[in-house]
Design a protein around this motif. Structure first.
Motif, PDB file in Angstrom:
ATOM      1  N   VAL A  20      52.868  33.520  24.584  1.00  0.00           N
ATOM      2  CA  VAL A  20      51.898  32.725  25.346  1.00  0.00           C
ATOM      3  C   VAL A  20      52.002  33.073  26.830  1.00  0.00           C
ATOM      4  O   VAL A  20      50.984  33.233  27.511  1.00  0.00           O
ATOM      5  CB  VAL A  20      52.096  31.210  25.107  1.00  0.00           C
ATOM      6  N   LEU A  21      53.205  33.224  27.340  1.00  0.00           N
ATOM      7  CA  LEU A  21      53.378  33.595  28.744  1.00  0.00           C
ATOM      8  C   LEU A  21      52.751  34.960  29.019  1.00  0.00           C
ATOM      9  O   LEU A  21      52.016  35.127  30.002  1.00  0.00           O
ATOM     10  CB  LEU A  21      54.856  33.600  29.130  1.00  0.00           C
ATOM     11  N   GLN A  22      53.003  35.924  28.170  1.00  0.00           N
ATOM     12  CA  GLN A  22      52.410  37.248  28.349  1.00  0.00           C
ATOM     13  C   GLN A  22      50.885  37.177  28.365  1.00  0.00           C
ATOM     14  O   GLN A  22      50.240  37.757  29.240  1.00  0.00           O
ATOM     15  CB  GLN A  22      52.843  38.195  27.226  1.00  0.00           C
ATOM     16  N   MET A  23      50.316  36.482  27.399  1.00  0.00           N
ATOM     17  CA  MET A  23      48.859  36.401  27.309  1.00  0.00           C
ATOM     18  C   MET A  23      48.287  35.639  28.501  1.00  0.00           C
ATOM     19  O   MET A  23      47.249  36.018  29.052  1.00  0.00           O
ATOM     20  CB  MET A  23      48.435  35.739  25.994  1.00  0.00           C
ATOM     21  N   TRP A  24      48.961  34.582  28.907  1.00  0.00           N
ATOM     22  CA  TRP A  24      48.502  33.800  30.054  1.00  0.00           C
ATOM     23  C   TRP A  24      48.481  34.675  31.301  1.00  0.00           C
ATOM     24  O   TRP A  24      47.521  34.647  32.071  1.00  0.00           O
ATOM     25  CB  TRP A  24      49.418  32.586  30.243  1.00  0.00           C
ATOM     26  N   LEU A  25      49.542  35.464  31.507  1.00  0.00           N
ATOM     27  CA  LEU A  25      49.621  36.328  32.687  1.00  0.00           C
ATOM     28  C   LEU A  25      48.574  37.435  32.646  1.00  0.00           C
ATOM     29  O   LEU A  25      47.973  37.766  33.670  1.00  0.00           O
ATOM     30  CB  LEU A  25      51.030  36.908  32.827  1.00  0.00           C
ATOM     31  N   LEU A  26      48.344  38.011  31.477  1.00  0.00           N
ATOM     32  CA  LEU A  26      47.299  39.036  31.361  1.00  0.00           C
ATOM     33  C   LEU A  26      45.926  38.441  31.683  1.00  0.00           C
ATOM     34  O   LEU A  26      45.131  39.066  32.395  1.00  0.00           O
ATOM     35  CB  LEU A  26      47.283  39.651  29.963  1.00  0.00           C
ATOM     36  N   LEU A  27      45.649  37.261  31.168  1.00  0.00           N
ATOM     37  CA  LEU A  27      44.351  36.639  31.444  1.00  0.00           C
ATOM     38  C   LEU A  27      44.227  36.289  32.927  1.00  0.00           C
ATOM     39  O   LEU A  27      43.163  36.458  33.510  1.00  0.00           O
ATOM     40  CB  LEU A  27      44.148  35.405  30.567  1.00  0.00           C
ATOM     41  N   TYR A  28      45.309  35.823  33.534  1.00  0.00           N
ATOM     42  CA  TYR A  28      45.288  35.543  34.972  1.00  0.00           C
ATOM     43  C   TYR A  28      44.939  36.818  35.744  1.00  0.00           C
ATOM     44  O   TYR A  28      44.060  36.816  36.599  1.00  0.00           O
ATOM     45  CB  TYR A  28      46.644  34.990  35.443  1.00  0.00           C
ATOM     46  N   ALA A  29      45.625  37.921  35.434  1.00  0.00           N
ATOM     47  CA  ALA A  29      45.381  39.182  36.143  1.00  0.00           C
ATOM     48  C   ALA A  29      43.954  39.677  35.918  1.00  0.00           C
ATOM     49  O   ALA A  29      43.305  40.162  36.846  1.00  0.00           O
ATOM     50  CB  ALA A  29      46.383  40.241  35.697  1.00  0.00           C
ATOM     51  N   ALA A  30      43.461  39.538  34.696  1.00  0.00           N
ATOM     52  CA  ALA A  30      42.111  40.006  34.381  1.00  0.00           C
ATOM     53  C   ALA A  30      41.038  39.152  35.056  1.00  0.00           C
ATOM     54  O   ALA A  30      39.907  39.604  35.230  1.00  0.00           O
ATOM     55  CB  ALA A  30      41.892  39.996  32.873  1.00  0.00           C
ATOM     56  N   SER A  31      41.404  37.955  35.467  1.00  0.00           N
ATOM     57  CA  SER A  31      40.443  37.012  36.042  1.00  0.00           C
ATOM     58  C   SER A  31      40.429  37.005  37.562  1.00  0.00           C
ATOM     59  O   SER A  31      39.679  36.238  38.164  1.00  0.00           O
ATOM     60  CB  SER A  31      40.769  35.591  35.554  1.00  0.00           C
ATOM     61  N   HIS A  32      41.272  37.804  38.181  1.00  0.00           N
ATOM     62  CA  HIS A  32      41.394  37.810  39.633  1.00  0.00           C
ATOM     63  C   HIS A  32      41.346  39.239  40.173  1.00  0.00           C
ATOM     64  O   HIS A  32      41.639  40.191  39.450  1.00  0.00           O
ATOM     65  CB  HIS A  32      42.708  37.146  40.051  1.00  0.00           C
ATOM     66  N   SER A  33      41.030  39.375  41.448  1.00  0.00           N
ATOM     67  CA  SER A  33      41.007  40.706  42.061  1.00  0.00           C
ATOM     68  C   SER A  33      42.372  41.074  42.637  1.00  0.00           C
ATOM     69  O   SER A  33      42.586  42.213  43.035  1.00  0.00           O
ATOM     70  CB  SER A  33      39.933  40.782  43.144  1.00  0.00           C
ATOM     71  N   THR A  34      43.274  40.130  42.691  1.00  0.00           N
ATOM     72  CA  THR A  34      44.657  40.383  43.085  1.00  0.00           C
ATOM     73  C   THR A  34      45.535  39.309  42.459  1.00  0.00           C
ATOM     74  O   THR A  34      45.052  38.222  42.138  1.00  0.00           O
ATOM     75  CB  THR A  34      44.828  40.399  44.623  1.00  0.00           C
TER      76      THR A  34
END
Length: 148
Positions: A20-34
């Protein structure tokens, strides 16, 4: 082919926390420009599973010997559209949770001829997440990434 594995309830819970942490972090990165560390930590704090531990978790991600933060930055800063990145990560999340709920079946690997730089960064992030922990028997995931 992925075959069903029977894990103890605690092992399954801990594995789920890591995934869940991995997926949450990937989605965070994919949703932001930095990837901004304070914002990422604050958002983690809002997630019920990680509430109150965002700053520690982001610190652990940042200070790994193989930085777990760099591939997340590469995903965020890639010029591909945020909607394309989010769509791909959401499909990955769907596949991952399908396998967590019914751990059998198959996964389609990325085609090395068509993989984008940000998809490669996502792959590197997922693989490197475990490398340091698996390389040294004395290392482990810090207890604060786990829910109680």
């Amino acid at each position: 082919m992925i075959h069903e594995v029977h894990l103890s309830p605690l092992t399954l819970k801990r594995l789920t926390d890591v995934v869940v942490l991995q997926m949450w972090l990937l989605l965070y990165a994919a949703s932001h420009s930095t990837v901004e560390e304070t914002d990422c930590a604050n958002r983690l704090d809002k997630c019920p599973r990680f509430r109150g531990r965002g700053k520690k978790i982001v610190g652990w991600i940042k200070t790994a010997s193989v930085s777990r933060l760099k591939p997340l930055q590469d995903i965020a800063q890639d010029p591909a559209s945020i909607s394309d990145k989010r769509r791909w990560v959401k499909q990955l999340i769907s596949d991952v949770f399908r396998l967590l709920n019914k751990p059998s079946g198959t996964l389609q690997p990325l085609d090395p001829k068509t993989i984008t730089p940000w998809q490669k960064a996502a792959s590197d992030f997922l693989i490197d997440f475990y490398k340091e922990v698996l390389r040294k028997s004395t290392n482990s995931f810090p207890e604060y990434i786990f829910s109680f």
